[in-house]
Design a protein around this motif. Structure first.
Motif, short mmCIF file in Angstrom:
data_model
loop_
_atom_site.label_atom_id
_atom_site.label_comp_id
_atom_site.label_asym_id
_atom_site.label_seq_id
_atom_site.Cartn_x
_atom_site.Cartn_y
_atom_site.Cartn_z
N HIS A 69 0.83 -1.20 0.00
CA HIS A 69 0.00 0.00 0.00
C HIS A 69 0.86 1.25 0.00
O HIS A 69 1.99 1.26 0.50
CB HIS A 69 -0.97 0.00 1.20
N GLN A 78 -8.89 -1.06 -3.31
CA GLN A 78 -9.84 -0.21 -2.60
C GLN A 78 -11.11 0.04 -3.39
O GLN A 78 -12.17 0.32 -2.82
CB GLN A 78 -9.20 1.14 -2.23
N ASP A 101 -4.61 -4.81 -8.75
CA ASP A 101 -4.18 -3.43 -8.47
C ASP A 101 -5.36 -2.61 -7.95
O ASP A 101 -6.49 -2.75 -8.44
CB ASP A 101 -3.65 -2.80 -9.77
N ASP A 102 -5.09 -1.75 -6.96
CA ASP A 102 -6.07 -0.81 -6.42
C ASP A 102 -7.32 -1.51 -5.88
O ASP A 102 -8.45 -1.22 -6.29
CB ASP A 102 -6.48 0.22 -7.50
N THR A 160 -0.69 7.46 -4.53
CA THR A 160 -0.66 7.42 -5.98
C THR A 160 0.72 7.79 -6.50
O THR A 160 1.36 8.72 -6.01
CB THR A 160 -1.69 8.41 -6.55
N ALA A 168 -3.10 -1.33 -2.77
CA ALA A 168 -4.15 -0.39 -2.36
C ALA A 168 -3.50 0.92 -1.98
O ALA A 168 -2.28 1.01 -1.82
CB ALA A 168 -4.97 -0.95 -1.19
N ASP A 169 -4.33 1.95 -1.80
CA ASP A 169 -3.79 3.25 -1.43
C ASP A 169 -3.67 3.42 0.08
O ASP A 169 -3.20 4.46 0.55
CB ASP A 169 -4.65 4.37 -2.03
N SER A 186 -6.82 -4.78 -12.69
CA SER A 186 -7.21 -3.84 -11.65
C SER A 186 -8.47 -4.36 -10.97
O SER A 186 -9.18 -5.22 -11.52
CB SER A 186 -7.48 -2.46 -12.26
#
Length: 467
Positions: free
Chosen positions: A170, A237, A234-235, A173, A267-268, A201
Motif C-alpha cells: 500500500h 480499494q 491493483d487498487d 498514488t 491499495a492506497d 485492476s
C-alpha cells in the motif's frame, strides 16, 4: 477404425507396444502436472482425464474429458503444458486432441488438433500479458521508503515458494506500486514461462465478473481466475461496497491460497483502513505480508533522477537542475519522472540546452502544483502528535526532557522547512530568543549523527509534512 478414422487404442488391432509407451508416458506426465499446477487444480481438472484414441500413422492422441467445458477449459489453461509434456516424453505423439469422452451424453464436439513439435524445436510460449518491459526490478530505484516492499516483491517473484502469501502493498498514488506488480509478473514468467499469470485492476475484476454473470458464464470466469499461479490485483480499494464481487473475490483468494498460488494486491491504504471491504477479505489480506511505500524522501528523489539521467542521453541535465527537480516535485515519483521526461523531450525537439532558466519556465505549472506551504503551526502539531505531548507544550516554559526534546525537533524542522527567520521561530515557540533556536538546531543535528532513532524520527516527520 472408429467413425473418426482413428484407431481405437483398446481394440485388437492396437499395437501393445504403443499402448505401453503411452501409458507409461501418461503416468509420468500426470505426476509432473500435479506438481506444477498444484494438487487441488490437478484433481479438479486433469485427474479425471483419460487416454483415448491413438492413430499410429498420424501419431494423433486423444485425451478424453467428461464434458466439452472441461476439455475446452484444460485446452485453454493447460494446453501448452500438455503439449510440452508429451513433446518431452518421446512417446511418438505429434498431435493432441482434447475431447469429450464418447460415453458422455450430448453431441460430441472435437477440439482442433494441437500440434506437438519435436523436442529439439520446442520453445515454450510465455503467457499472454501486457506487462511493461520498463517496469522491471532493475529499473526500480530503492530507498528507505520503499525497501521493504521491493524486497517482498522480489521474494514473491522468485523461483522458491515464498514464505508468505498474499503480499499486500500500500502507498499513495504514483509511488511505484504498479511498477512492482509488473516487475513481479515479468520475473516470475522468466523462470516459469508456462505458468498462468493474471494481472488486472480491481475495477477490471468487477467488470468481468458482472459481464460473466450477465452472460451466464460465471463458471468460466471462476475457472480462469483459479487457474492462475500468480494473481495480481491493483487498487483493491475500488472493490469497496460491491457485495457480490467481494464474495467472489474472497472465494478466489481462498482457493488460490489453498492451492499454493501467489497473490499480490495493492491499495492506497493499509487493510485495516479499507472501509466498505468485507472483514473476511481484510483478514486474509493482512494474514500474509503487509508492506508500505512511503512518499519518497529527498535522497530517493535524487537517486531516481540520477538513474534517469544516466540513460537519457542528450541534451545533458546539469546537477543544479536535478537538485531543483528533486526539491520542487515532491508529490509522487510518477510526476517527478514525468517532469524529467518533459525537459528531455523539449530539449531534444527544440535543440535547447537544459539549464535552470529553461527548467523553471518549462515546469512552472508542476512546481506551483507541488508548492504546498508548510507552516510552523503545522510542524508544531505534527511533532506534538508524533511525540505524544499536548501541542501547547511547544510554547510552554517547561524544560522537562519529555517536552524539551520534541520542542527542539519542531524548531529544527521549522528552520529546515519554512522561510521563517530564527527570531520569528523563537517568537512562535513562546517568545524564545533566537539563540535558543540555534541551540535546538545544533542539538538535533548532532543527535541525527549519533542516534539512528532520532534520525528515523526526523525522516518520518519530514515525509509526513511533505505528504
Amino acid at each position: 477404425m472408429n467413425d473418426t478414422g482413428i484407431s481405437v487404442l483398446a481394440s485388437d488391432q492396437s499395437d501393445a507396444g504403443d499402448r505401453a509407451r503411452l501409458d507409461a508416458a501418461w503416468t509420468e506426465i500426470r505426476v509432473g502436472l500435479r506438481r506444477d499446477i498444484g494438487a487441488r487444480m490437478f484433481d479438479q481438472w486433469l485427474k479425471p482425464a483419460q487416454l483415448g484414441d491413438y492413430c499410429p500413422d498420424s501419431q494423433t492422441l486423444d485425451i478424453q474429458f467428461a464434458s466439452d467445458f472441461s476439455a475446452n477449459f484444460v485446452s485453454g489453461q493447460f494446453g501448452d503444458r500438455l503439449r510440452m509434456a508429451w513433446r518431452c516424453a518421446g512417446a511418438a505423439v505429434r498431435e493432441l486432441r482434447l475431447v469429450r469422452a464418447r460415453h458422455a451424453t450430448g453431441p460430441r464436439v472435437l477440439e482442433l488438433p494441437v500440434a506437438v513439435e519435436p523436442v529439439e524445436a520446442a520453445v515454450p510460449r510465455a503467457p499472454t500479458s501486457n506487462f511493461q518491459p520498463r517496469h522491471r526490478f532493475d529499473q526500480f530505484v530503492t530507498g528507505e521508503s520503499n525497501q521493504l516492499a521491493f524486497s517482498a516483491a522480489q521474494a514473491m517473484a522468485g523461483e522458491a515458494q515464498p514464505r508468505f502469501s498474499p503480499l499486500f502493498i500500500h502507498g499513495g498514488t504514483g509511488q511505484g506500486k504498479t511498477h512492482l506488480l509488473h516487475a513481479i509478473a515479468a520475473a516470475f514468467s522468466d523462470h516459469s514461462p508456462a505458468a498462468a499469470v493474471l494481472y488486472m485492476s480491481a475495477e477490471r475484476f468487477m467488470m468481468e465478473f458482472v459481464n460473466a454473470m450477465r452472460a451466464n458464464e460465471t463458471m468460466a470466469f471462476k475457472a480462469r481466475l483459479r487457474a492462475a499461479r500468480l494473481l495480481l490485483i491493483d487498487d483493491i480499494q475500488f472493490i469497496a461496497g460491491k457485495g457480490s464481487t467481494q464474495e467472489e473475490f474472497l472465494h478466489t483468494i481462498n482457493e488460490l491460497i489453498d492451492t499454493g498460488a501467489r497473490i499480490v494486491v495493492t491499495a492506497d491504504r493499509p487493510p485495516q483502513m479499507l472501509d466498505g471491504v468485507d472483514p473476511r477479505i481484510l483478514s486474509r489480506l493482512a494474514g500474509g505480508l503487509v508492506a508500505d511505500i512511503q512518499p519518497a524522501a529527498l535522497e530517493l528523489r535524487l537517486a531516481i533522477l540520477e538513474a534517469k539521467r544516466a540513460i537519457a542521453g542528450d541534451p545533458p541535465v546539469p546537477d543544479a537542475v536535478i537538485d531543483f527537480l528533486a526539491g520542487a516535485i515532491r508529490s509522487n515519483i510518477r510526476e517527478l519522472e514525468g517532469a524529467f521526461n518533459k525537459l528531455i523531450a523539449y530539449g531534444q525537439l527544440t535543440g535547447r540546452q537544459i539549464d535552470m532558466d529553461f527548467a523553471q519556465k518549462m515546469l512552472a505549472d508542476a512546481v506551483r502544483a507541488n508548492a504546498r506551504r508548510i507552516t510552523v503551526d503545522e510542524i508544531q502539531k505534527v511533532c506534538a502528535a508524533h511525540f505524544r505531548i499536548d501541542p501547547s507544550e511547544m510554547r510552554s516554559k517547561r524544560r522537562a526532557r519529555a517536552v524539551a526534546r520534541p520542542r527542539q525537533v519542531a524548531m529544527y524542522l521549522a528552520k529546515k522547512m519554512t522561510p521563517r527567520s530564527l527570531p520569528e521561530i523563537g517568537r512562535i515557540f513562546g517568545g524564545r530568543d533566537h539563540s535558543t533556536v540555534i541551540h535546538a538546531i545544533r542539538t538535533i543535528e548532532d543527535l541525527r549523527q549519533s542516534n539512528p532513532d532520532m534520525d528515523a524520527d526526523i525522516r518520518a516527520l519530514q515525509r509526513q509534512l511533505e505528504g
